[in-house]
Write a protein that holds these residues in place. Structure first.
Motif, PDB file in Angstrom:
ATOM      1  N   SER A  50       4.114  -3.810   1.920  1.00  0.00           N
ATOM      2  CA  SER A  50       3.118  -4.327   2.864  1.00  0.00           C
ATOM      3  C   SER A  50       2.339  -3.178   3.479  1.00  0.00           C
ATOM      4  O   SER A  50       2.807  -2.042   3.518  1.00  0.00           O
ATOM      5  N   LYS A  52      -0.015  -2.686   7.062  1.00  0.00           N
ATOM      6  CA  LYS A  52      -0.507  -3.290   8.296  1.00  0.00           C
ATOM      7  C   LYS A  52      -1.211  -2.221   9.119  1.00  0.00           C
ATOM      8  O   LYS A  52      -1.191  -1.039   8.772  1.00  0.00           O
ATOM      9  N   THR A  53      -1.828  -2.650  10.205  1.00  0.00           N
ATOM     10  CA  THR A  53      -2.501  -1.735  11.114  1.00  0.00           C
ATOM     11  C   THR A  53      -1.567  -1.423  12.266  1.00  0.00           C
ATOM     12  O   THR A  53      -0.989  -2.336  12.863  1.00  0.00           O
ATOM     13  N   TYR A  58      -3.375   2.866   9.114  1.00  0.00           N
ATOM     14  CA  TYR A  58      -2.699   1.953   8.200  1.00  0.00           C
ATOM     15  C   TYR A  58      -1.253   2.399   8.119  1.00  0.00           C
ATOM     16  O   TYR A  58      -0.964   3.591   7.988  1.00  0.00           O
TER      17      TYR A  58
END
Length: 88
Positions: A50, A52-53, A58
């Motif tokens: 995965s 994500k922020t 990132y």
């Protein structure tokens, strides 16, 4: 030598998110798509779980080319690695 390596790993583990937030001050308009980061990492042999922020960066959870679990932070404009934590 082993003590030095352990000290560096511990220091990196605790400084990762703080380091990431300092390195990722990029305007949202200048961010590249997360799919582009995923393609880059997969091209380097990573298996991305995965992305994500987190703290303006990132944050990727993946298995790297060496087969180790990695939590890594990347500049969203350049995809330069700014911090990472490798699990054994």
């Amino acid at each position: 030598m082993q003590k030095i390596i352990i000290a560096l790993v511990v220091a990196t583990a605790f400084s990762g998110p703080a380091l990431a937030s300092e390195k990722c001050s990029v305007a949202m308009a200048d961010w590249q798509p997360r799919e582009a980061l995923q393609a880059k990492l997969e091209g380097e042999g990573w298996k991305v779980r995965s992305i994500k922020t987190e703290d303006g960066c990132y944050e990727a959870y993946a298995i790297n080319a060496d087969g180790k679990k990695v939590e890594a932070y990347f500049n969203p404009q350049t995809f330069q690695s700014v911090a990472s934590k490798v699990e054994d």
